[in-house]
Design an enzyme around this catalytic site. Structure first.
Site, PDB file in Angstrom:
ATOM      1  N   LYS A 130     114.170   7.041  29.605  1.00  0.00           N
ATOM      2  CA  LYS A 130     112.788   6.614  29.353  1.00  0.00           C
ATOM      3  C   LYS A 130     112.384   5.309  29.887  1.00  0.00           C
ATOM      4  O   LYS A 130     111.354   5.080  29.937  1.00  0.00           O
ATOM      5  CB  LYS A 130     112.743   6.336  27.666  1.00  0.00           C
ATOM      6  N   LYS A 151     114.553  20.238  29.516  1.00  0.00           N
ATOM      7  CA  LYS A 151     114.554  20.260  28.336  1.00  0.00           C
ATOM      8  C   LYS A 151     112.817  20.577  27.929  1.00  0.00           C
ATOM      9  O   LYS A 151     112.131  20.070  28.445  1.00  0.00           O
ATOM     10  CB  LYS A 151     114.871  19.334  27.634  1.00  0.00           C
ATOM     11  N   LYS A 170     108.278  17.595  23.927  1.00  0.00           N
ATOM     12  CA  LYS A 170     106.871  17.354  23.446  1.00  0.00           C
ATOM     13  C   LYS A 170     105.947  16.366  24.365  1.00  0.00           C
ATOM     14  O   LYS A 170     104.737  16.290  24.238  1.00  0.00           O
ATOM     15  CB  LYS A 170     106.952  16.593  21.939  1.00  0.00           C
TER      16      LYS A 170
END
Length: 335
Positions: free
Chosen positions: A115, A197, A200
């Site tokens: 991140k 993955k 979202k």
């Protein structure tokens, strides 16, 4: 609560809806637990603000996520469901746990590194401290099992380390939780980048299937799913990640095994298999779509579920926090 073991889990409302990966890797397993365990499920909105959010959108998504939990089949009479921000003990315990957690171990966390690369203009302390808040989420409720996908294993290990460290310093306080990983479907991958993955936050709309997607959108995304040039429907995560991802999805959504799926589609082409996988997803989510529309038309009901869930969660969390405060030496006032 009775003597059943406790399960805790939560999902960030960081997108318009739960993804198919969330449904298969998390919620689908939650449904199996609600009669056997004391289950506590949170919409973890505190975690969401490590990345800048539009406040009105965050509120709307949070309301929607709780409705999605219920529409997926989670019974409010069997599960405690609430918004993380409605139970202040999560943040309070996180502060205490911060004081026995080391900067070095947090800076080595894979998610923090990832991140930080994606949000280089906003590398905040919350981003680094995320695992400690997650540990507080889990430890507040005497949690025995934490249902996770493979990407969350490191976080549960951190929670275990924090629990054991606190117990070693202050005496027996926390139950040391165990991760629970489903045998199949634990991690669902992007339809466009099948080594990553299903996320979202993916900006490619064809990469992610949301459980609130209309059937035609779901079918379109599966028809465009990335596979390979081999054209054999065989499970091989290393050499055929795209088709292996679709096999996983089809198997879970139909209740079949991977091997049964391979046999069913032996000699058939990718085009047909993509359509059949999309149809299986559409069919499995049909009941959800009907319930979701009904639940979201009654905002009062969702708010009542959240309020009752938060009341129950605060009662449980306050007992743990009182014990922790006593252990670390804070003054206890008579009630």
């Amino acid at each position: 609560m009775d003597d059943k073991k406790v399960i805790f889990s939560g999902i960030q409302p960081s997108s318009q809806a739960l993804t198919l990966g969330n449904y298969i890797g998390a919620v689908n397993n939650w449904l199996k637990f609600q009669d056997e365990y004391n289950c506590i499920y949170s919409v973890v909105d505190l975690h969401s603000i490590t990345v800048r959010q539009n406040p009105s959108e965050l509120r709307a998504r949070s309301l929607s996520f709780l409705a999605q939990y219920i529409a997926c089949g989670l019974d409010p009479n069997k599960n405690i469901m609430f918004y993380q921000s409605h139970v202040p003990q999560h943040a309070e315990l996180a502060w205490v746990l911060n004081c026995i957690t080391y900067v070095g171990e947090l800076s080595r966390m894979t998610q923090f590194k990832d991140k930080s690369r994606k949000h280089a203009d906003n590398i905040n302390m919350g981003l680094m401290d995320y695992p400690v808040l997650m540990a507080a989420d889990i430890l507040l409720y005497k949690t025995s099992l934490v249902p996770i996908g493979t990407d969350q294993k490191q976080h549960v290990e951190m929670a275990r380390n924090i629990a054991m460290r606190f117990n070693n310093v202050y005496g027996d306080t926390f139950i040391v939780p165990e991760p629970f990983m489903a045998k199949s479907g634990a991690k669902i991958y992007s339809l466009q980048a099948p080594t990553q993955k299903m996320s979202k936050s993916d900006e490619n709309e064809n990469a992610v299937v949301y459980i609130t997607d209309e059937p035609d959108a779901i079918m379109r995304k599966f028809k465009r799913a990335v596979t390979d040039s081999d054209n054999r429907i065989v499970y091989d995560e290393v050499n055929k990640p795209g088709i292996s991802n679709l096999i996983n999805i089809y198997a879970v959504m139909t209740g079949k095994t991977v091997r049964e799926t391979e046999i069913e589609f032996e000699g058939k082409g990718y085009g047909e298999f993509k359509i059949k996988t999309g149809e299986a997803v559409v069919e499995r989510l049909a009941d959800f779509r009907e319930k979701y529309k009904r639940i979201t038309s009654d905002k009062t009901y969702v708010e009542q579920v959240a309020k009752e869930g938060a009341d129950k969660a605060r009662c449980l969390a306050s007992k743990t926090l009182d014990k922790v405060y006593r252990k670390v030496g804070f003054v206890q006032m008579s009630k």
